[in-house]
Scaffold this motif. Structure first.
Motif, mmCIF file in Angstrom:
data_model
loop_
_atom_site.group_PDB
_atom_site.id
_atom_site.type_symbol
_atom_site.label_atom_id
_atom_site.label_comp_id
_atom_site.label_asym_id
_atom_site.label_seq_id
_atom_site.Cartn_x
_atom_site.Cartn_y
_atom_site.Cartn_z
ATOM 1 N N PRO A 174 0.842 -1.198 0.000
ATOM 2 C CA PRO A 174 0.000 0.000 0.000
ATOM 3 C C PRO A 174 0.874 1.244 0.000
ATOM 4 O O PRO A 174 2.026 1.217 0.458
ATOM 5 C CB PRO A 174 -0.801 -0.129 1.303
ATOM 6 C CG PRO A 174 0.031 -0.997 2.174
ATOM 7 C CD PRO A 174 0.714 -1.973 1.252
ATOM 8 N N PRO A 175 0.369 2.356 -0.504
ATOM 9 C CA PRO A 175 1.177 3.576 -0.564
ATOM 10 C C PRO A 175 1.350 4.195 0.814
ATOM 11 O O PRO A 175 0.594 3.909 1.746
ATOM 12 C CB PRO A 175 0.352 4.489 -1.479
ATOM 13 C CG PRO A 175 -1.062 4.043 -1.236
ATOM 14 C CD PRO A 175 -0.988 2.544 -1.047
ATOM 15 N N TYR A 176 2.354 5.057 0.931
ATOM 16 C CA TYR A 176 2.526 5.841 2.154
ATOM 17 C C TYR A 176 1.538 7.000 2.098
ATOM 18 O O TYR A 176 1.486 7.746 1.124
ATOM 19 C CB TYR A 176 3.955 6.362 2.262
ATOM 20 C CG TYR A 176 4.214 7.145 3.523
ATOM 21 C CD1 TYR A 176 4.290 6.521 4.757
ATOM 22 C CD2 TYR A 176 4.364 8.530 3.472
ATOM 23 C CE1 TYR A 176 4.516 7.239 5.920
ATOM 24 C CE2 TYR A 176 4.598 9.261 4.630
ATOM 25 C CZ TYR A 176 4.681 8.611 5.849
ATOM 26 O OH TYR A 176 4.897 9.327 6.994
ATOM 27 N N VAL A 177 0.752 7.154 3.159
ATOM 28 C CA VAL A 177 -0.344 8.126 3.180
ATOM 29 C C VAL A 177 -0.240 8.990 4.430
ATOM 30 O O VAL A 177 0.006 8.487 5.529
ATOM 31 C CB VAL A 177 -1.716 7.402 3.173
ATOM 32 C CG1 VAL A 177 -2.851 8.405 3.291
ATOM 33 C CG2 VAL A 177 -1.871 6.569 1.911
ATOM 34 N N GLU A 178 -0.421 10.296 4.251
ATOM 35 C CA GLU A 178 -0.481 11.214 5.383
ATOM 36 C C GLU A 178 -1.788 12.003 5.327
ATOM 37 O O GLU A 178 -2.256 12.379 4.251
ATOM 38 C CB GLU A 178 0.697 12.186 5.355
ATOM 39 C CG GLU A 178 2.024 11.542 5.696
ATOM 40 C CD GLU A 178 3.157 12.541 5.661
ATOM 41 O OE1 GLU A 178 3.907 12.619 6.647
ATOM 42 O OE2 GLU A 178 3.297 13.243 4.639
ATOM 43 N N LEU A 179 -2.344 12.246 6.491
ATOM 44 C CA LEU A 179 -3.553 13.051 6.622
ATOM 45 C C LEU A 179 -3.163 14.491 6.908
ATOM 46 O O LEU A 179 -2.297 14.756 7.745
ATOM 47 C CB LEU A 179 -4.402 12.505 7.771
ATOM 48 C CG LEU A 179 -5.668 13.296 8.141
ATOM 49 C CD1 LEU A 179 -6.657 13.324 6.988
ATOM 50 C CD2 LEU A 179 -6.306 12.709 9.393
ATOM 51 N N VAL A 180 -3.796 15.432 6.207
ATOM 52 C CA VAL A 180 -3.554 16.863 6.413
ATOM 53 C C VAL A 180 -4.818 17.483 6.984
ATOM 54 O O VAL A 180 -5.854 17.535 6.313
ATOM 55 C CB VAL A 180 -3.182 17.566 5.099
ATOM 56 C CG1 VAL A 180 -2.845 19.036 5.360
ATOM 57 C CG2 VAL A 180 -2.019 16.859 4.403
ATOM 58 N N ARG A 181 -4.713 17.948 8.245
ATOM 59 C CA ARG A 181 -5.839 18.609 8.908
ATOM 60 C C ARG A 181 -5.530 20.092 9.061
ATOM 61 O O ARG A 181 -4.396 20.470 9.371
ATOM 62 C CB ARG A 181 -6.089 17.989 10.277
ATOM 63 C CG ARG A 181 -6.508 16.526 10.222
ATOM 64 C CD ARG A 181 -6.859 16.001 11.594
ATOM 65 N NE ARG A 181 -7.873 16.835 12.257
ATOM 66 C CZ ARG A 181 -8.667 16.396 13.223
ATOM 67 N NH1 ARG A 181 -8.579 15.145 13.631
ATOM 68 N NH2 ARG A 181 -9.551 17.200 13.774
#
Length: 322
Positions: A174-181
């Motif tokens: 799976p890809p590397y994913v970051e959440l931006v809040r």
């Protein structure tokens, strides 16, 4: 009904931040910093404020620090929180849900499917690169994304490929994913933002390398120069990106940060510090050209100019933050 958009950016009419102006020596920095620049810019924030950390980049032995805006700086300056997210569901669904919530994701995609790279990898090379998202329309297979110097659109086969909807190989990670809040705290503006950015700069100056990283880079370059010049162009391009281009782009951004943070009218004039940064940029550009020619040369004069610019910039910035 139109799908929700994070900022309402229109890829066809998008005006990029000045850090990505075509007139700059390095119109792009690195894939991650570029995404954050345009995400903040599209949200009405000033990304220049986040670059105090550039004074602390280091020569890591074979490359300069691949600089990324520190999460704590983003939260302190803009109330923006970026952290890793678990991609346990299809990333297409996660992007759509977070944009619906007024947030977005940064995801590592394959350059093969990114049409903004038409001359640098689109349908010709598989390279991971970070993208942020403004709009996703699964029904129409359409995606608006921030990448490099701007906002772009893809659809159809590129949409399916970028989000790996057709991928079935069990070994595919799976890809590397970051959440931006954007709701992690207050958004500073005007003089309050400059005051906080000065404090951030002082903190990063205190943790800069204890010795001279340019001297270490110079020694490594001089030792490896015969092999580098005797190798192929692919090796040169990889080396140049990891070294002179990363350093040059960092100090070009640092020059812009300095001029923004210490305008001449403020009483704390950053003109001299910015000029030293400019000298680093000029030296890295000249060094890139000499390396690209694939001919033996003496790098010492350019390395001396680079060292003088680096030392001058950090000395001036240290004085400005006292």
């Amino acid at each position: 009904m139109s799908p929700p958009s994070l900022t309402g950016a229109d890829p066809a009419a998008y005006v990029r931040h000045s850090l990505h102006a075509p007139s700059r020596t390095y119109a792009e920095t690195n894939c991650y910093a570029d995404v954050v620049i345009e995400l903040l810019h599209a949200a009405g924030l000033e990304p220049l404020a986040m670059f105090g950390h550039l004074v602390a980049i280091d020569f890591e032995g074979d490359q300069w620090t691949f600089f990324k805006p520190p999460a704590e700086d983003l939260e302190r300056l803009f109330g923006v929180d970026i952290h890793e997210m678990n991609p346990y569901r299809p990333v297409e669904l996660q992007i759509a849900e977070q944009i619906e919530r007024g947030r977005t994701l940064i995801v590592e995609l394959d350059s093969w499917y990114l049409p903004d790279l038409v001359d640098r990898g689109y349908r010709s090379e598989h390279v991971k690169t970070s993208c942020g998202f403004d709009l996703i329309d699964p029904a129409a297979e359409r995606l608006h994304y921030f990448h490099g110097p701007g906002c772009f659109a893809l659809q159809g086969a590129d949409y399916r490929g970028a989000l790996r909807l057709d991928a079935t190989a069990p070994e595919l990670l799976p890809p590397y994913v970051e959440l931006v809040r954007f709701d992690a705290g207050p958004r500073l503006e005007g003089e309050a933002l400059r005051v906080a950015a000065r404090a951030t700069l002082a903190r990063h100056l205190a943790r800069r390398p204890a010795d001279d990283p340019v001297a270490r880079f110079a020694a490594a370059l001089e030792a490896g120069l015969p092999a580098l010049l005797g190798g192929g162009l692919d090796g040169y391009h990889a080396y140049a990106f990891a070294t002179v281009r990363i350093l040059g782009s960092a100090f070009e951004v640092l020059a812009s940060f300095t001029r923004w943070l210490f305008p001449a009218a403020s009483g704390a004039d950053g003109t001299a510090a910015a000029a030293h940064c400019d000298a680093v940029v000029a030296a890295t550009k000249a060094l890139s050209f000499r390396l690209a020619r694939r001919r033996t040369f003496d790098p010492a004069p350019l390395l001396d100019a680079l060292a003088a610019g680096y030392a001058g910039a950090l000395a001036e910035l240290t004085e400005l933050t006292r």
